[in-house]
Scaffold this active site. Structure first.
Site, PDB file in Angstrom:
ATOM      1  N   ASP A  90       0.791  -1.278   0.054  1.00  0.00           N
ATOM      2  CA  ASP A  90      -0.056  -0.127  -0.003  1.00  0.00           C
ATOM      3  C   ASP A  90       0.852   1.268   0.027  1.00  0.00           C
ATOM      4  O   ASP A  90       1.893   1.267   0.271  1.00  0.00           O
ATOM      5  CB  ASP A  90      -0.988  -0.033   1.198  1.00  0.00           C
ATOM      6  N   ASN A 159      -7.098  -2.675  14.141  1.00  0.00           N
ATOM      7  CA  ASN A 159      -8.723  -2.479  13.888  1.00  0.00           C
ATOM      8  C   ASN A 159      -8.962  -3.967  13.061  1.00  0.00           C
ATOM      9  O   ASN A 159     -10.007  -4.152  12.428  1.00  0.00           O
ATOM     10  CB  ASN A 159      -9.509  -1.561  13.036  1.00  0.00           C
ATOM     11  N   HIS A 161      -7.125  -4.850  10.060  1.00  0.00           N
ATOM     12  CA  HIS A 161      -7.063  -4.541   8.561  1.00  0.00           C
ATOM     13  C   HIS A 161      -5.593  -5.200   8.348  1.00  0.00           C
ATOM     14  O   HIS A 161      -4.951  -5.419   9.184  1.00  0.00           O
ATOM     15  CB  HIS A 161      -7.008  -3.201   8.174  1.00  0.00           C
ATOM     16  N   GLU A 166      -9.865  -1.731   5.124  1.00  0.00           N
ATOM     17  CA  GLU A 166     -10.394  -1.533   6.473  1.00  0.00           C
ATOM     18  C   GLU A 166     -11.785  -2.139   6.721  1.00  0.00           C
ATOM     19  O   GLU A 166     -12.557  -2.608   5.582  1.00  0.00           O
ATOM     20  CB  GLU A 166     -10.720   0.190   6.488  1.00  0.00           C
TER      21      GLU A 166
HETATM   22  C1  GLP Z   1      -0.633  -0.139   8.703  1.00  0.00           C
HETATM   23  C2  GLP Z   1      -0.325  -0.555   7.124  1.00  0.00           C
HETATM   24  C3  GLP Z   1      -0.214  -2.184   7.275  1.00  0.00           C
HETATM   25  C4  GLP Z   1       0.638  -2.534   8.539  1.00  0.00           C
HETATM   26  C5  GLP Z   1      -0.319  -2.397   9.583  1.00  0.00           C
HETATM   27  C6  GLP Z   1       0.215  -2.481  11.014  1.00  0.00           C
HETATM   28  O1  GLP Z   1      -1.502   0.791   8.604  1.00  0.00           O
HETATM   29  N1  GLP Z   1      -1.262  -0.345   6.232  1.00  0.00           N
HETATM   30  O2  GLP Z   1       0.248  -2.778   6.220  1.00  0.00           O
HETATM   31  O3  GLP Z   1       0.916  -3.836   8.442  1.00  0.00           O
HETATM   32  O4  GLP Z   1      -0.866  -1.045   9.742  1.00  0.00           O
HETATM   33  O5  GLP Z   1       1.220  -1.576  11.498  1.00  0.00           O
HETATM   34  P1  GLP Z   1       2.068  -1.325  12.701  1.00  0.00           P
HETATM   35  O6  GLP Z   1       3.084  -2.648  12.259  1.00  0.00           O
HETATM   36  O7  GLP Z   1       2.772  -0.284  12.920  1.00  0.00           O
HETATM   37  O8  GLP Z   1       1.522  -1.658  14.014  1.00  0.00           O
END
Ligand code: GLP
Length: 269
Positions: A90, A159, A161, A166
């Protein structure tokens, strides 16, 4: 802590779960798997590109991958890096590689620059594209043209995702432009001076469709704050309310977690 296998009943035969004491050990273990995937590509055992992810969970992973690669003989290292081809999950709409808050800049700093990869080896959606929806379609088509993804690395949002899929989100969702949930903008605010309103409202994300078509999925989760959502992801029936729960349908799902994130699983398994 040893690896364990978690039986999940009718939704998936079994999910391979490995638990490591903390994020650093977890990062080393995940990086070793990525190194294996790079070796498979270099030996022609897998033609498909890698699917990569950003997020704080991945920082120790890329640090360990750099270390693993640095420890190899130079000829082997160059051979593996010459075969590197990856697509990230992404990117924020409105941020380009020159902006340090973009995922393109994060990936350049984590692997592109230190490993000397060419820009074409490290693909992300173009956050500055004039038409983000058209860019999402182009990106999804580029992955299809590459034969789909091989090993797909995934983090887990607080959440539920994956990528920026989402809730609510079904398993057929394709690569597209998505509006970020308030919880996600809060989760990612640290990279934007702590202000959720400064986090872009839109992103381009691979859909669950492309993710579920990858050859193998590797979900990486650390920290006690994710223990409950990881339990719902793996132990409750798949639901659009927890997009990551669709991963249970994949025949080759591996989950690697640290002890805090896995706390609610070991209590149940
Ligand atoms: C982000 C990204 C995801 C990521 C997730 C967890 O928003 N879009 O690809 O894996 O949320 O993030 P974190 O590792 O900082 O908790």
């Amino acid at each position: 802590m040893p690896s364990t296998s978690l039986e999940l009943g009718p939704t998936a035969a079994s999910i391979r779960l490995a638990v490591e004491p903390g994020p650093e050990a977890l990062g080393r273990r995940v990086a070793a798997l990525l190194l294996g995937a790079l070796r498979d590509r270099a030996r022609g055992l897998c033609q498909r590109p890698l699917g990569l992810a950003t997020g704080r969970t991945m920082d120790p992973v890329y640090a360990a991958l750099r270390d693993h690669l640095a420890a190899l003989p130079a000829a082997e290292r160059s051979e593996l890096l010459a075969h590197w081809h990856s697509f990230n999950l992404d990117e924020y709409v409105g941020l380009g590689p020159a902006d340090p808050r973009s995922f393109a800049a994060t990936m350049a700093a984590a692997v592109g620059e230190p490993l000397g990869l060419a820009p074409a080896q490290l693909c992300l959606p173009d956050g500055l594209a004039a038409d983000p929806e058209a860019e999402a379609q182009r990106y999804g088509a580029a992955i299809a043209a590459a034969g789909g993804l091989g090993l797909q690395l995934l983090g887990l949002g607080s959440n539920g995702h994956v990528g920026f899929n989402e809730p609510p989100c079904g398993p057929e969702a394709p690569c597209r432009c998505v509006e970020l949930a308030p919880a996600t903008r809060r989760q990612n605010a640290a990279g934007f001076g702590g202000d959720p309103a400064a986090v872009p409202r839109w992103a381009i994300s691979l859909g669950l469709a492309e993710i579920l078509q990858a050859e193998e999925l590797l979900l990486v989760v650390s920290g006690g704050a994710k223990a409950e959502i990881l339990r719902r992801t793996l132990l409750e029936p798949p639901t659009a309310d927890v997009p990551a729960s669709w991963l249970q349908r994949h025949p080759r799902l591996r989950v690697m977690a640290d002890a805090e994130a896995a706390a609610e699983l070991s209590r149940r398994s």
